[in-house]
Design an enzyme around this catalytic site. Structure first.
Site, PDB file in Angstrom:
ATOM      1  N   HIS A  86      -8.591  -0.649   1.016  1.00 54.62           N
ATOM      2  CA  HIS A  86      -7.658   0.044   0.157  1.00 54.62           C
ATOM      3  C   HIS A  86      -8.304   1.663  -0.139  1.00 54.62           C
ATOM      4  CE1 HIS A  86      -5.273   0.962  -3.866  1.00 54.62           C
ATOM      5  NE2 HIS A  86      -4.379   0.890  -3.021  1.00 54.62           N
TER       6      HIS A  86
ATOM      7  N   GLU B 219      -6.161   0.759   4.838  1.00 56.28           N
ATOM      8  CA  GLU B 219      -5.002   1.262   4.396  1.00 56.28           C
ATOM      9  C   GLU B 219      -5.146   2.857   3.865  1.00 56.28           C
ATOM     10  OE1 GLU B 219      -2.016   1.979   0.910  1.00 56.28           O
ATOM     11  OE2 GLU B 219      -4.093   2.243   0.926  1.00 56.28           O
TER      12      GLU B 219
ATOM     13  N   ASP C  49      -2.916   6.461   2.397  1.00 59.96           N
ATOM     14  CA  ASP C  49      -1.309   7.048   2.081  1.00 59.96           C
ATOM     15  C   ASP C  49      -1.380   8.479   2.748  1.00 59.96           C
ATOM     16  OD1 ASP C  49      -0.912   4.852  -0.243  1.00 59.96           O
ATOM     17  OD2 ASP C  49      -3.166   5.819  -0.597  1.00 59.96           O
TER      18      ASP C  49
ATOM     19  N   HIS D 167      -3.452   9.834  -1.937  1.00 65.46           N
ATOM     20  CA  HIS D 167      -2.698   8.899  -2.679  1.00 65.46           C
ATOM     21  C   HIS D 167      -1.479   9.632  -3.497  1.00 65.46           C
ATOM     22  CE1 HIS D 167      -1.399   6.183  -5.945  1.00 65.46           C
ATOM     23  NE2 HIS D 167      -1.099   5.220  -5.071  1.00 65.46           N
TER      24      HIS D 167
ATOM     25  N   GLU E   8       0.427   4.028   4.692  1.00 64.85           N
ATOM     26  CA  GLU E   8       1.543   4.051   3.663  1.00 64.85           C
ATOM     27  C   GLU E   8       2.232   5.477   3.402  1.00 64.85           C
ATOM     28  OE1 GLU E   8       0.427   2.824  -0.431  1.00 64.85           O
ATOM     29  OE2 GLU E   8       2.581   3.563  -1.065  1.00 64.85           O
TER      30      GLU E   8
HETATM   31  O1  G3P Z   1      -0.653  -0.534   0.230  1.00 61.97           O
HETATM   32  C1  G3P Z   1      -0.905  -1.124  -0.831  1.00 61.97           C
HETATM   33  C2  G3P Z   1      -1.296  -0.220  -2.122  1.00 61.97           C
HETATM   34  O2  G3P Z   1      -1.735   0.795  -1.819  1.00 61.97           O
HETATM   35  C3  G3P Z   1       0.044   0.278  -2.697  1.00 61.97           C
HETATM   36  O3  G3P Z   1      -0.084   0.985  -3.936  1.00 61.97           O
HETATM   37  O4  G3P Z   1      -0.183   2.905  -5.061  1.00 61.97           O
HETATM   38  O5  G3P Z   1      -2.186   2.025  -4.200  1.00 61.97           O
HETATM   39  O6  G3P Z   1      -0.588   3.174  -2.830  1.00 61.97           O
HETATM   40  P1  G3P Z   1      -0.781   2.349  -4.014  1.00 61.97           P
HETATM   41 MG    MG Z   2      -1.476   2.931  -0.661  1.00 60.05          MG
END
Ligand code: G3P
Ligand code: MG
Length: 246
Positions: free
Chosen positions: A9, A36, A38, A51, A111
């Site tokens: 993450h 993962e 963003d 993020h 994401e």
């Molecule tokens: O993809 C899971 C997670 O990343 C979603 O929430 O806020 O950490 O981007 P966040």
């Molecule tokens: Mg995320």
């Protein structure tokens, strides 16, 4: 071969500053199955990996990503907030991450932070970059913005999408099918055995976030969830392997 895939993450963000090359390298080193991250758009329309929509928490500057050019963002320190030894970390572009990851067996969960239609054209840009680097088959696009996921599928039906949500939705597999999503990406507290079974019967994978507790990793591993998204990919890999085998 383990059924449950471990996704780091924001990279291995328990050990290195989130969404930096250091965190992604750490995830690769720890044997994560996927990463993962963003994405946002800068003022000059470059795909930026971070993020928050603001740079305040993870850099030495303040403001919205969309108000800075890539060149301006590249000058910032994206590591010191986490630890002095990371002071040379820069904000990566999505392309820099693709160049790193394509030399490994890992897959990417990208994401899209497209809330409130802030980033016009972000879907086209992400897909163009994945096509350029031949990464369509090794990526899944996720978002809390489901309009963004529908657009992604319309632009390229071959790419997988994952529907992010945090509330306890009623039979979300019905809705997921209506937006042609391949996977549910729920907050882990909404899961139980029946839920997992129903999602599978309806052809949906389940990649759940953000699981940092080892007891929860164990339960989800026993429940054979498709994916665990965690800041600690080393811990999750160890647990999944011990329950499901290597
Ligand atoms: O993809 C899971 C997670 O990343 C979603 O929430 O806020 O950490 O981007 P966040
Ligand atoms: Mg995320």
């Amino acid at each position: 071969m383990s059924f449950t895939k471990v996704q780091a993450h924001r990279g291995a963000s328990g050990y290195a500053p989130e969404n930096t090359i250091a965190a992604f390298k750490k995830a690769i080193e720890m044997g994560a199955d996927g990463i993962e991250l963003d994405v946002h758009l800068s003022k000059d329309n470059e795909l930026i990996v971070m993020h928050d929509e603001m740079i305040n928490r993870t850099t030495n500057e303040k403001g919205l990503i969309k108000d800075f050019t890539l060149a301006e963002l590249k000058k910032l320190d994206a590591g010191s907030w986490f630890g002095v030894k990371f002071k040379n970390e820069r904000i990566p572009t999505l392309e820099e991450v693709l160049i790193l990851v394509k030399t490994t067996p890992l897959f990417l969960n990208i994401e899209i932070k497209a809330g409130y239609r802030m980033y016009k054209g972000i879907e086209e840009k992400v897909l163009a970059l994945l096509e350029k680097h031949n990464m369509i088959n090794r990526s899944i696009i996720s978002s809390f913005d489901h309009y963004s996921l529908v657009k992604i599928k319309q632009l390229n039906p071959k790419i997988k999408t994952g529907m992010l949500y945090s509330a306890s939705l009623f039979e979300p597999w019905q809705y997921a099918k209506s937006i042609k999503s391949d996977a549910l990406h729920p907050y882990y507290i909404t899961l139980n055995k029946d839920f997992i079974l129903n999602a599978y019967i309806n052809g949906l994978a389940i990649n759940t976030y953000t699981v940092n507790d080892e007891d929860v990793m164990t339960k989800l591993s026993r429940g054979r969830v498709s994916g665990i998204i965690t800041n600690y990919p080393d811990k999750a890999k160890k647990i999944v392997s011990s329950i499901q085998g290597n």
